[in-house]
Write a protein that holds these residues in place. Structure first.
Motif, PDB file in Angstrom:
ATOM      1  N   GLY A  94       0.891  -1.237  -0.196  1.00  0.00           N
ATOM      2  CA  GLY A  94      -0.065   0.126   0.004  1.00  0.00           C
ATOM      3  C   GLY A  94       0.637   1.229   0.042  1.00  0.00           C
ATOM      4  O   GLY A  94       2.236   1.122  -0.129  1.00  0.00           O
ATOM      5  N   GLY A  95       0.040   2.173  -0.159  1.00  0.00           N
ATOM      6  CA  GLY A  95       0.914   3.686  -0.199  1.00  0.00           C
ATOM      7  C   GLY A  95       1.693   3.940  -1.485  1.00  0.00           C
ATOM      8  O   GLY A  95       1.930   5.235  -1.606  1.00  0.00           O
ATOM      9  N   LYS A  96       1.860   3.145  -2.361  1.00  0.00           N
ATOM     10  CA  LYS A  96       2.376   3.424  -3.596  1.00  0.00           C
ATOM     11  C   LYS A  96       1.820   2.680  -4.701  1.00  0.00           C
ATOM     12  O   LYS A  96       1.317   1.606  -4.582  1.00  0.00           O
ATOM     13  CB  LYS A  96       3.776   3.362  -3.595  1.00  0.00           C
ATOM     14  CG  LYS A  96       4.412   1.820  -3.376  1.00  0.00           C
ATOM     15  CD  LYS A  96       6.024   1.896  -3.254  1.00  0.00           C
ATOM     16  CE  LYS A  96       6.348   0.249  -2.681  1.00  0.00           C
ATOM     17  NZ  LYS A  96       7.848   0.166  -2.850  1.00  0.00           N
ATOM     18  N   GLN A  97       1.552   3.259  -5.747  1.00  0.00           N
ATOM     19  CA  GLN A  97       0.800   2.994  -7.048  1.00  0.00           C
ATOM     20  C   GLN A  97       1.679   2.827  -8.148  1.00  0.00           C
ATOM     21  O   GLN A  97       2.291   3.926  -8.308  1.00  0.00           O
ATOM     22  CB  GLN A  97      -0.795   3.340  -7.223  1.00  0.00           C
ATOM     23  CG  GLN A  97      -1.506   3.234  -5.996  1.00  0.00           C
ATOM     24  CD  GLN A  97      -2.929   4.261  -6.158  1.00  0.00           C
ATOM     25  OE1 GLN A  97      -3.057   4.896  -6.906  1.00  0.00           O
ATOM     26  NE2 GLN A  97      -4.051   3.690  -5.706  1.00  0.00           N
ATOM     27  N   VAL A  98       1.548   2.074  -9.085  1.00  0.00           N
ATOM     28  CA  VAL A  98       2.054   2.155 -10.438  1.00  0.00           C
ATOM     29  C   VAL A  98       0.961   2.211 -11.551  1.00  0.00           C
ATOM     30  O   VAL A  98       0.156   1.360 -11.306  1.00  0.00           O
ATOM     31  CB  VAL A  98       2.933   0.892 -10.600  1.00  0.00           C
ATOM     32  CG1 VAL A  98       3.643   1.099 -11.945  1.00  0.00           C
ATOM     33  CG2 VAL A  98       4.007   0.886  -9.573  1.00  0.00           C
ATOM     34  N   CYS A  99       1.015   3.022 -12.509  1.00  0.00           N
ATOM     35  CA  CYS A  99       0.239   3.169 -13.519  1.00  0.00           C
ATOM     36  C   CYS A  99       0.417   2.333 -14.742  1.00  0.00           C
ATOM     37  O   CYS A  99       1.729   2.481 -15.137  1.00  0.00           O
ATOM     38  CB  CYS A  99       0.064   4.714 -13.856  1.00  0.00           C
ATOM     39  SG  CYS A  99      -1.065   5.052 -15.304  1.00  0.00           S
ATOM     40  N   CYS A 100      -0.321   1.584 -15.218  1.00  0.00           N
ATOM     41  CA  CYS A 100      -1.602   1.192 -14.939  1.00  0.00           C
ATOM     42  C   CYS A 100      -2.056   0.048 -15.768  1.00  0.00           C
ATOM     43  O   CYS A 100      -1.613  -0.199 -16.856  1.00  0.00           O
ATOM     44  CB  CYS A 100      -2.627   2.309 -15.456  1.00  0.00           C
ATOM     45  SG  CYS A 100      -2.753   3.930 -14.577  1.00  0.00           S
ATOM     46  N   SER A 101      -3.153  -0.558 -15.261  1.00  0.00           N
ATOM     47  CA  SER A 101      -3.779  -1.687 -15.775  1.00  0.00           C
ATOM     48  C   SER A 101      -4.913  -1.374 -16.494  1.00  0.00           C
ATOM     49  O   SER A 101      -5.343   0.056 -16.195  1.00  0.00           O
ATOM     50  CB  SER A 101      -4.060  -2.985 -15.026  1.00  0.00           C
ATOM     51  OG  SER A 101      -4.660  -4.028 -15.565  1.00  0.00           O
ATOM     52  N   VAL A 102      -5.546  -2.094 -17.026  1.00  0.00           N
ATOM     53  CA  VAL A 102      -6.915  -1.478 -17.777  1.00  0.00           C
ATOM     54  C   VAL A 102      -7.916  -2.675 -17.567  1.00  0.00           C
ATOM     55  O   VAL A 102      -7.697  -3.855 -17.497  1.00  0.00           O
ATOM     56  CB  VAL A 102      -7.001  -1.370 -19.446  1.00  0.00           C
ATOM     57  CG1 VAL A 102      -5.671  -0.093 -19.580  1.00  0.00           C
ATOM     58  CG2 VAL A 102      -6.350  -2.792 -20.078  1.00  0.00           C
ATOM     59  N   LEU A 103      -9.161  -2.207 -17.371  1.00  0.00           N
ATOM     60  CA  LEU A 103     -10.293  -3.059 -17.156  1.00  0.00           C
ATOM     61  C   LEU A 103     -11.382  -2.505 -18.001  1.00  0.00           C
ATOM     62  O   LEU A 103     -11.578  -1.541 -18.310  1.00  0.00           O
ATOM     63  CB  LEU A 103     -10.688  -2.990 -15.667  1.00  0.00           C
ATOM     64  CG  LEU A 103      -9.765  -3.481 -14.649  1.00  0.00           C
ATOM     65  CD1 LEU A 103     -10.588  -3.060 -13.295  1.00  0.00           C
ATOM     66  CD2 LEU A 103      -9.800  -5.190 -14.953  1.00  0.00           C
ATOM     67  N   PRO A 104     -12.357  -3.707 -18.539  1.00  0.00           N
ATOM     68  CA  PRO A 104     -13.396  -3.310 -19.083  1.00  0.00           C
ATOM     69  C   PRO A 104     -14.486  -2.267 -18.372  1.00  0.00           C
ATOM     70  O   PRO A 104     -14.325  -2.559 -17.130  1.00  0.00           O
ATOM     71  CB  PRO A 104     -14.304  -4.402 -19.375  1.00  0.00           C
ATOM     72  CG  PRO A 104     -13.324  -5.623 -19.506  1.00  0.00           C
ATOM     73  CD  PRO A 104     -12.258  -5.243 -18.393  1.00  0.00           C
ATOM     74  N   MET A 105     -15.118  -1.329 -18.886  1.00  0.00           N
ATOM     75  CA  MET A 105     -15.952  -0.507 -17.926  1.00  0.00           C
ATOM     76  C   MET A 105     -17.171  -1.074 -17.441  1.00  0.00           C
ATOM     77  O   MET A 105     -17.098  -0.809 -16.257  1.00  0.00           O
ATOM     78  CB  MET A 105     -16.270   0.616 -18.892  1.00  0.00           C
ATOM     79  CG  MET A 105     -17.266   1.696 -18.071  1.00  0.00           C
ATOM     80  SD  MET A 105     -17.572   3.128 -19.221  1.00  0.00           S
ATOM     81  CE  MET A 105     -16.098   3.949 -19.565  1.00  0.00           C
ATOM     82  N   LYS A 106     -17.520  -2.157 -18.046  1.00  0.00           N
ATOM     83  CA  LYS A 106     -18.510  -3.037 -17.456  1.00  0.00           C
ATOM     84  C   LYS A 106     -17.937  -4.411 -17.057  1.00  0.00           C
ATOM     85  O   LYS A 106     -17.316  -5.215 -17.891  1.00  0.00           O
ATOM     86  CB  LYS A 106     -19.764  -3.144 -18.424  1.00  0.00           C
ATOM     87  CG  LYS A 106     -20.783  -3.918 -17.876  1.00  0.00           C
ATOM     88  CD  LYS A 106     -22.004  -4.081 -18.942  1.00  0.00           C
ATOM     89  CE  LYS A 106     -23.276  -4.804 -18.205  1.00  0.00           C
ATOM     90  NZ  LYS A 106     -24.391  -4.900 -19.167  1.00  0.00           N
TER      91      LYS A 106
END
Length: 208
Positions: A94-106
């Motif tokens: 936690g506390g740090k994020q890496v950009c980015c994965s993608v997901l279907p909007m639905k």
């Protein structure tokens, strides 16, 4: 000569280097610039084509990736559907994020994620290596790194609404892994995966 250098650098270099050498170098630099420009244009066009292809199908949303390590091993690296995540120490995250994965909007019931990760089961032993940069270190590290373990699992992605705050990857004891899409943080009373933080590593893991 100094005035010439300030007033006309090209002519100055021509006189210093000699005509043929300078013209050869000048043409080479121009060619490199032109090739680089063409490559950048091609990459932009390829990106536009890829984006159009994505938009032609189901709409997608981006989601930053973060990880939580609930084990005594170090997570050297990991990825979810190809999107890389940060290194995570034992019982950290936690506390740090890496950009980015993608997901279907639905969301759909068959939505899954492929998790790949590398673990260092003897993270505490790394402190005993020889000084960094020495031949002794390189030899010892090569032997040490041979004990790294590669993992790969396919897991379900829980239901999510239109808003996806992040993809949270939980590394659990005995080489298990789970994914969460909640927008709550672990300190929030409504966080759905608090049980992961209470899990204890068994002395012996059951065979898969």
């Amino acid at each position: 000569m100094y005035k010439l250098m300030r007033k006309n650098p090209k002519e100055y270099l021509f006189k210093v280097w000699g005509g043929e050498v300078f013209m050869c170098e000048w043409r080479r630099l121009v060619l490199i610039f032109q090739v680089g420009y063409i490559v950048r244009v091609v990459l932009v066009l390829m990106g536009a084509v890829s984006l159009s292809a994505c938009q032609a199908g189901q709409e997608i949303v981006s989601a930053p990736v973060e990880g939580y390590n609930h084990t005594s091993a170090n997570i050297n690296s990991f990825s979810i559907n190809g999107a890389g995540g940060p290194n995570i120490g034992p019982y950290e995250g936690g506390g740090k994020q890496v950009c980015c994965s993608v997901l279907p909007m639905k969301w759909s019931p068959n939505l899954k994620a492929v998790i790949e990760w590398e673990t260092d089961p003897n993270a505490s032993s790394k402190n005993n290596l020889p000084p960094l940069g020495t031949d002794e270190f390189r030899a010892a590290y090569k032997k040490y790194a041979s004990h790294y373990v590669q993992h790969r699992e396919t897991v379900e992605i829980p239901r999510y609404a239109e808003k996806v705050c992040s993809l949270k990857v939980h590394f659990l004891p005995c080489d298990q892994v789970r994914v969460s899409t909640t927008c709550f943080t672990p300190s929030h009373p409504n966080y759905p995966d608090t049980a992961y933080f209470q899990m204890k590593e068994p002395a012996v893991c059951p065979s898969h």
